[in-house]
Design an enzyme around this catalytic site. Structure first.
Site, mmCIF file in Angstrom:
data_model
loop_
_atom_site.group_PDB
_atom_site.id
_atom_site.type_symbol
_atom_site.label_atom_id
_atom_site.label_comp_id
_atom_site.label_asym_id
_atom_site.label_seq_id
_atom_site.Cartn_x
_atom_site.Cartn_y
_atom_site.Cartn_z
ATOM 1 N N GLY A 1 0.680 -1.102 0.128
ATOM 2 C CA GLY A 1 -0.084 0.023 -0.136
ATOM 3 C C GLY A 1 0.717 1.227 -0.085
ATOM 4 O O GLY A 1 1.954 1.309 -0.412
ATOM 5 N N TYR A 2 0.203 2.484 0.213
ATOM 6 C CA TYR A 2 0.936 3.931 0.190
ATOM 7 C C TYR A 2 1.167 3.695 -1.393
ATOM 8 O O TYR A 2 2.376 4.074 -1.430
ATOM 9 C CB TYR A 2 1.736 3.978 1.463
ATOM 10 C CG TYR A 2 1.733 5.459 1.686
ATOM 11 C CD1 TYR A 2 0.737 5.911 2.205
ATOM 12 C CD2 TYR A 2 2.820 6.329 0.954
ATOM 13 C CE1 TYR A 2 0.668 7.406 2.543
ATOM 14 C CE2 TYR A 2 2.874 7.586 1.550
ATOM 15 C CZ TYR A 2 1.772 8.295 2.342
ATOM 16 O OH TYR A 2 1.732 9.626 2.358
ATOM 17 N N GLN B 1 7.486 -9.604 7.953
ATOM 18 C CA GLN B 1 8.713 -9.230 7.048
ATOM 19 C C GLN B 1 9.609 -8.113 7.740
ATOM 20 O O GLN B 1 10.534 -7.832 7.144
ATOM 21 C CB GLN B 1 8.527 -9.097 5.639
ATOM 22 C CG GLN B 1 7.763 -7.918 5.287
ATOM 23 C CD GLN B 1 7.481 -7.673 3.852
ATOM 24 O OE1 GLN B 1 6.372 -8.591 3.340
ATOM 25 N NE2 GLN B 1 7.966 -6.848 3.077
ATOM 26 N N HIS C 1 2.434 4.556 -5.056
ATOM 27 C CA HIS C 1 3.168 5.589 -5.885
ATOM 28 C C HIS C 1 3.075 5.080 -7.146
ATOM 29 O O HIS C 1 2.805 4.102 -7.713
ATOM 30 C CB HIS C 1 4.493 6.059 -5.294
ATOM 31 C CG HIS C 1 5.487 4.889 -5.101
ATOM 32 N ND1 HIS C 1 5.918 3.998 -6.096
ATOM 33 C CD2 HIS C 1 5.835 4.398 -3.798
ATOM 34 C CE1 HIS C 1 6.747 3.220 -5.640
ATOM 35 N NE2 HIS C 1 6.688 3.146 -4.479
ATOM 36 N N GLN D 1 11.629 -4.089 -9.910
ATOM 37 C CA GLN D 1 13.081 -4.227 -10.039
ATOM 38 C C GLN D 1 13.840 -3.573 -8.776
ATOM 39 O O GLN D 1 14.931 -3.829 -8.599
ATOM 40 C CB GLN D 1 13.642 -3.926 -11.376
ATOM 41 C CG GLN D 1 15.187 -3.618 -11.489
ATOM 42 C CD GLN D 1 15.788 -4.971 -11.298
ATOM 43 O OE1 GLN D 1 15.276 -6.147 -11.232
ATOM 44 N NE2 GLN D 1 17.057 -4.974 -10.765
ATOM 45 N N MET E 1 11.396 5.751 -6.656
ATOM 46 C CA MET E 1 10.245 5.850 -5.979
ATOM 47 C C MET E 1 10.121 4.638 -4.692
ATOM 48 O O MET E 1 10.425 3.431 -5.120
ATOM 49 C CB MET E 1 8.876 5.853 -6.808
ATOM 50 C CG MET E 1 9.000 6.987 -7.642
ATOM 51 S SD MET E 1 7.186 7.067 -8.412
ATOM 52 C CE MET E 1 7.575 8.674 -9.258
ATOM 53 N N GLY F 1 5.297 3.964 -8.979
ATOM 54 C CA GLY F 1 5.932 2.837 -9.215
ATOM 55 C C GLY F 1 5.083 1.585 -9.225
ATOM 56 O O GLY F 1 4.899 0.608 -9.958
ATOM 57 N N HIS F 2 4.225 1.484 -8.097
ATOM 58 C CA HIS F 2 3.222 0.614 -8.067
ATOM 59 C C HIS F 2 2.209 0.644 -9.165
ATOM 60 O O HIS F 2 1.886 -0.293 -9.765
ATOM 61 C CB HIS F 2 2.226 0.822 -6.656
ATOM 62 C CG HIS F 2 3.094 0.682 -5.393
ATOM 63 N ND1 HIS F 2 3.529 1.813 -4.603
ATOM 64 C CD2 HIS F 2 3.572 -0.372 -4.877
ATOM 65 C CE1 HIS F 2 3.913 1.125 -3.594
ATOM 66 N NE2 HIS F 2 4.220 0.172 -3.801
HETATM 67 O O1 PAF Z 1 7.619 -5.440 -2.090
HETATM 68 C C1 PAF Z 1 6.730 -5.230 -1.129
HETATM 69 O O2 PAF Z 1 5.945 -4.379 -1.021
HETATM 70 C C2 PAF Z 1 6.236 -6.473 -0.146
HETATM 71 O O3 PAF Z 1 7.618 -7.084 0.144
HETATM 72 C C3 PAF Z 1 5.322 -7.647 -0.673
HETATM 73 C C4 PAF Z 1 6.018 -8.303 -2.062
HETATM 74 C C5 PAF Z 1 4.101 -6.939 -0.997
HETATM 75 C C6 PAF Z 1 5.193 -8.814 0.257
HETATM 76 O O4 PAF Z 1 4.774 -8.115 1.540
#
Ligand code: PAF
Length: 291
Positions: free
Chosen positions: A31-32, A61, A34, A148, A184, A36-37
């Protein structure tokens, strides 16, 4: 756009879509969002007929001293952006939905998770592969797109998919940068204005590496030395690592033959930033396209 926080909804929706012959694309995120996403969503749309995005800040994580609690979150804004992009399905579960009881089963990729970021973030990649494996089992996507920017993450997920025979194609999407070169990242929001300027040293150092490569330099140590020199010229920058590795195996290179990943991690103030360039000899240039 369908939005749900329930795994059972996702299973029903995906089953229906698959029955009607749709190819499913998944973009896992925290989330949040930008640009890039959003570029990952666009790439997913090119390669699939039904695009799903997951938004989940995955607690397992993050290390005990990392930024899980302060990680930026804004679901309402994210949903607006995804709707505009023509995303079909958003999964934004709670921690309880993803981890309803004590987690006794994890997925771990050995060796390649011990270096680069993994050396400084113990347990991080086990948390990533575990949640990504869960998402792959929930969505059963045909393709999944990862950026990447998190080069080690892509290599680790590709290895997990290969080793455990997940029937999903992993697509690696190019880094999206601000106009001034900063890669980003949702974490860029932590930078104050002085740090934001200082953070440009990351992309500048990689530009210098690229210049050396374009001029024919193939000695990894010479490139690493130059990148370190540039990074250390910025007083606000504390280098964590500068590495030159093979992009798939993440093995350290002494001499660059065909491919190389120059990857860096630095603290700018208290914010940890990463960046990298991917070099492919056959193009004699950085690789820009999704592969
Ligand atoms: O790259 C991320 O945002 C996270 O590591 C992912 C792949 C969504 C796993 O929580």
């Amino acid at each position: 756009m369908i939005v749900t926080d329930k795994i059972s909804d996702i299973r029903n929706i995906i089953k229906e879509q698959k029955l009607s012959g749709k190819k499913i694309g998944l973009v896992p995120t925290m989330g949040y969002l930008h640009e890039g996403h959003l570029s990952l969503v666009r790439i997913s749309k090119k390669h699939s007929d039904f695009v799903a995005v997951s938004i989940f800040v995955n607690p397992i994580q993050f290390g005990p001293n990392e930024d899980f609690d302060r990680y930026p979150r804004d679901l309402e804004r994210d949903l607006k952006l995804l709707e505009k992009e023509g995303c079909d399905l958003v999964f934004a579960p709670s921690v309880e939905e993803m981890y309803p009881s004590e987690l006794l089963t994890t997925v771990n990729v050995d060796k390649i998770t011990d270096k680069l970021c993994g050396a400084f973030r113990p347990g991080h990649f086990k948390g990533v592969t575990t949640v990504v494996a869960k998402l792959f089992n929930i969505f059963t996507p045909d393709i999944a797109v990862f950026g990447q920017k998190d080069a080690q993450q892509v290599a680790v997920i590709k290895k997990m998919v290969e080793d455990l025979n997940f029937p999903v194609e992993i697509i690696k999407a190019p880094i999206v940068r601000e106009v001034d070169g900063l890669a980003m990242s949702s974490r860029n929001v932590y930078l104050n204005s002085e740090e934001r300027k200082a953070a440009l040293i990351l992309s500048k150092s990689l530009k210098e590496a690229e210049k050396l490569l374009l001029n024919g330099e193939r000695n990894a140590n010479t490139i690493i030395k130059k990148v370190n020199e540039v990074l250390n010229s910025e007083p606000l920058c504390k280098v964590q690592y500068v590495s030159c590795v093979h992009p798939d195996t993440l093995e350290d290179l002494t001499y660059i033959k065909d491919k190389a990943l120059i990857a860096i991690a630095c603290f700018i103030g208290t914010t940890r930033l990463i960046d990298n360039i991917l070099w492919e000899e056959k193009y004699n240039a950085k690789v820009y396209d999704e592969i």
